[in-house]
Structures are given as C-alpha cells and as structure tokens.
Design an enzyme around this catalytic site. Structure first.
Site, PDB file in Angstrom:
ATOM      1  N   SER A 138       0.790  -1.236   0.000  1.00 31.34           N
ATOM      2  CA  SER A 138       0.000   0.000   0.000  1.00 31.34           C
ATOM      3  C   SER A 138       0.817   1.279   0.000  1.00 31.34           C
ATOM      4  CB  SER A 138      -0.955   0.010   1.200  1.00 31.34           C
ATOM      5  OG  SER A 138      -2.045  -0.850   0.974  1.00 31.34           O
ATOM      6  N   LYS A 141      -0.019   3.807  -2.680  1.00 31.86           N
ATOM      7  CA  LYS A 141      -1.030   4.864  -2.573  1.00 31.86           C
ATOM      8  C   LYS A 141      -0.391   6.253  -2.507  1.00 31.86           C
ATOM      9  CE  LYS A 141      -4.587   2.026  -0.316  1.00 31.86           C
ATOM     10  NZ  LYS A 141      -3.886   0.744  -0.237  1.00 31.86           N
ATOM     11  N   SER A 334      -5.662   3.546   4.513  1.00 37.22           N
ATOM     12  CA  SER A 334      -5.131   2.674   3.457  1.00 37.22           C
ATOM     13  C   SER A 334      -6.286   2.017   2.698  1.00 37.22           C
ATOM     14  CB  SER A 334      -4.190   1.606   4.034  1.00 37.22           C
ATOM     15  OG  SER A 334      -3.349   1.104   3.018  1.00 37.22           O
TER      16      SER A 334
END
Length: 501
Positions: A138, A141, A334
């Site tokens: 993640s 992102k 997230s």
C-alpha cells in the site's frame, strides 16, 4: 560536535514524555490517543507558564515547536508549512547507516531494502538496495495521492447528480466519482457521508414537484464514467472474497462497504446498483407525500447511449468532500477502493479513460511531470494490492521528499494523510514498545502490508531538527512474523532520535 537548535529542548521533553508514557498507555489503549495528544499539547504550554512560579532565575520559555513537530490536527495544507530550516546540521551518512543498518533485519526469511535522504538537499544518508524494484504493497497509494492532487487539484469535488430520464417518468442517478456517499442526510463536517442520498432524494422530489411531475417514477443508474473491467484480474480472488477490494464503480456508499463502521468482510459487488437501490428507497419515502410513487426495480441506463438531443435537465446534485480530504482518508485508512477510484478520476481529469489502464498511465504521467523518475516502476493497479507492482525505495523517498519539501503546493495537501506513529491511522497501535516509543508522535509514514510484504515510507525530524525522508521495503518475508513490522518501526525511530554526528 552537535549544534543545538532552538527546537531541541522541546523535542527532548516530548521524547522523554513519550518514552515513558506510550508503553504504559498501550495497556489501556482506548485512552492512548487523548493521553498522548495531551502530552504533546500540554508540555509546551507548561513551559510557557512555568517562569511565573520559578522566579526570576528560571530559564526563558522554550519557543514553539517547529511546524513539522506540531500535533497532526494543527497541520494546515491550506496555509502551508514554513520553509525548511537549512541551518540544522545534516546527519553524517556513516552515522545514519550505523544506526539503521543493524535494525533492518528480516525475521525468518526475506530481506529489507531502504533509503534515507535529507529532505532539503536530497543527500542520500542510507542506501541498502534503494534502487531495487520491489513489491510495494500500500505504499503505492503515495504515488496515487500525487497523481490525484496534481491532476484533479486539492479543492476539487465530485458531483453525484439526478437528471431527467430519456422517457417520461424516469430519473437517472449519474455517478460522478463520489464513492463516499452516505445513505442519510448530507453532512458537511464529514468526508465519508459528506453527500447523503436522503438529501439528494429530497432535492429531487422538490424539483419534480416544481415541474408538476406526478405518477410513478422509474429510477435508472448511469455508471458509464468508468470503463474497462470493474475487477482487476491482477487481484487475488481471496483478497476480493475477503473484502480487501471490490469491483470499481464511479459511485458507492461508504467506499463500497455495507456499513461505514465495518471495514472488513464482503463488499457489494455492484456498488452503483446498491447506491441506486438505496436512492430509490429514499426517493420513495420523500415522494410519498407529494404523490410520487417509485417503481421497485432499478435499471442500468448509461446516458452515453441514450438518444435525443441536448443535455438532460439536472434535477438535483450533491457534492463530495474535497480531493485533499479524500486523499487524507485514503492514506490514513489505506483504503484500496478509494485509491482505485482516485486513480481513475485522475485519468478522466487528464482526458484519459476511467479504467485501470487509464489510472496506471495517469499515475506514471503525473510522477514524471512532477520531476520524479519513473524508470523501473511497474504498475498493475494503483492501490498496491497486486503482487505485480514494482517500485523502489528510492522512488518512494523521492515522492515523500517532493510532497514534504517540493515547490508544488498542491502536494502539501497530502501531509496530513501520513499516519502518525502511535496516534493515527494504520500506525495507531504501533510504537508502543520500549524500542520504538521514542518514535511515537514523531514518525509520520504510510504503511504497506501484504502476506509476504511490508513497507514504511514517510518523514521525521531528527534530534538536530533536520527533516529526513525515508522508505523501507521488505519482500519475501515470513508471513505473520511480528518482528518484521517492529524492525521497520525501530529503523524509523532511530531516525527520530538521530543526531548522527
């Protein structure tokens, strides 16, 4: 010789307080956030009033902490952050390496790469395979945040609208990219639920009454803003079944969750239809007193394929929270679904398709336009769930540096989104043991977690007042090995405590 800075006394007191307070507070976790925030907020205030009790010989009160060390609520992207102070000593690379190197040890298998840079100069202070492409989880992102803020702008809002249908007695709910819709009334104080379907339904009924509409209404839904497969074939079926992500549509409630308070488990497989059915129910309630009946069935009907001239008349609209607020939520929680939507909206804003391929292309293009090298980057999604993504620690360190110290004011809006160690977001339950407590409240970083992947990329001010950016990525790790996550946190904590001269 370490040169003291004006911020050092305050930072020492905060570190001392957190070192003793955080482990104890972890045993009663519901009180951690308010307790630690009180430590962060009260200590400077106490220093200001202390001279009145200590007499004329008391030392002068400590100046306010630099903005990089303010509690997260006081960071205001709207007013920006103060320019970085280049008078603080840059740590020695050899000293930083000596501090960080022994801490990045994989527990049971796999390996860590990492890079640490001085935020102002870009000088590399630690490099262990920093240019090696790795599965980023993640942390990806962060790249999506850059693309969304640059392409869309921090103040952009997405509009969900209701328009006249192609035939009499029809209304069409048109998805405009807001997947944080609430079922009830709109609430301007919220990010998720900023626009509410009950409010949208009430406005629609008012417009229909004003136009003299009566009889039975049929609700159609247009989700044609996004194209291509709604479900990325690169995602593992088990991740989809577990609710890590869902088919992506340009309108959803609660980021494609049935309940905003339940962030695990199955999701709606057609969030656009789920929204349309809830809207029809709200319209049915609001329209009953006006003599409007709403048919039970809801249909898909993209406006793009409807015949007839001119644009359909708009009956009602509801606007989302700003892109900056949505980016904050995406980073803090997230949120995979929200990341995928923001990537597609970034592509649409740049004139590309609202598809996965459009999103990955838009992210690469915006990074390049921001002056960040995309060599070696491979993207198969924009949320980081796919194992086929490849990004290096150097890429992430440069992205964080661009956000924190770059000239593009649009990217400063992402600063609040970085979780704060021991306090917020996906770092709220970490940094509670003795080896990491000194980093609580100071380390600000995006986490990344897959079965065999861990990552942590962010920024911290060291003991000399120097802003450092970092990225650590572990691949091939032993699943469930708790020591791997702690290794990342210890390395970041070492940077927070580092004078490193």
């Amino acid at each position: 010789m370490t040169k003291p800075t004006a911020a050092e006394p305050w930072l020492d007191r905060v570190r001392h307080s957190l070192r003793g307070a955080v482990p104890a507070l972890k045993r009663s976790w519901p009180s951690v956030v308010p307790a630690v925030l009180l430590v962060v907020l009260i200590v400077p205030g106490a220093l200001l009033v202390a001279p009145g009790f200590l007499g004329p010989e008391a030392p002068a009160p400590a100046p306010p902490a630099p903005e990089w060390q303010q509690p997260p609520a006081t960071l205001s992207p709207a007013r920006g952050l103060a320019p970085l102070d280049d008078s603080a000593d840059v740590p020695l690379a050899s000293s930083v390496t000596a501090q960080v190197e022994p801490l990045l040890k994989a527990d049971g298998g796999g390996s860590f790469t990492g890079l640490v840079q001085d935020a102002l100069t870009g000088q590399v202070l630690f490099d262990r395979g920093g240019s090696e492409s790795r599965v980023p989880a993640s942390n990806l992102k962060l790249l999506t945040a850059v693309a969304a803020l640059r392409s869309l702008g921090p103040e952009r809002r997405f509009t969900t609208s209701v328009v006249q249908g192609p035939e009499a007695g029809q209304v069409v709910l048109v998805g405009g990219g807001d997947v944080l819709l609430g079922a009830g009334e709109s609430n301007g104080d919220l990010v998720m639920g900023h626009a509410g379907l009950a409010t949208l339904a009430a406005r629609t009924v008012e417009a229909l009454k004003a136009a003299g509409t009566n009889g039975e209404l049929r609700v159609l839904v247009d989700d044609s803003l996004f194209t291509g497969p709604a479900l990325n074939p690169a995602w593992e079926s088990g991740d989809v079944a577990a609710g890590e992500v869902a088919p992506v549509y340009p309108l959803a409630m609660n980021s494609a969750r049935y309940d905003p308070a339940v962030t695990t488990g199955p999701r709606p497989q057609d969030s656009a239809m789920t929204v349309a059915e809830e809207f029809a129910a709200r319209l049915r309630t609001a329209g009953a007193a006006a003599g409007l009946a709403v048919a039970a069935a809801v249909e898909h009907s993209p406006l793009a394929v409807q015949s007839g001239g001119g644009e359909p008349a708009v009956l009602a609209e509801a606007e989302s929270a700003t892109v900056a607020e949505q980016v904050d939520l995406m980073l803090q929680a997230s949120d995979n679904y929200l990341a995928e939507v923001l990537g597609r909206m970034a592509s649409v804003a740049a004139g590309g398709p609202g598809s996965n391929d459009g999103a990955t292309t838009a992210v690469r293009a915006q990074l390049a336009d921001a002056g960040i090298s995309v060599e070696g980057i491979k993207l198969v999604d924009v949320c980081g769930l796919a194992m086929g993504n490849q990004v290096s620690a150097r890429h992430f360190s440069e992205v964080v540096r661009t956000i924190a110290a770059g000239a593009d004011s649009r990217l400063r809006a992402a600063l609040n989104g970085f979780p704060v160690a021991g306090l917020t977001g996906t770092l709220d339950t970490r940094y509670g043991e003795d080896s990491t407590a000194r980093g609580a409240g100071l380390v600000r970083a995006k986490t990344g977690t897959l079965n065999t992947v861990l990552a942590l990329s962010g920024y911290v001010v060291d003991a000399d007042g120097r802003l450092l950016v970092f990225s650590f990525i572990g691949n091939g790790l032993t699943p469930g090995a708790a020591g791997n996550k702690v290794a990342l946190d210890r390395a970041a904590t070492a940077l927070a405590a580092c004078g490193c001269r």
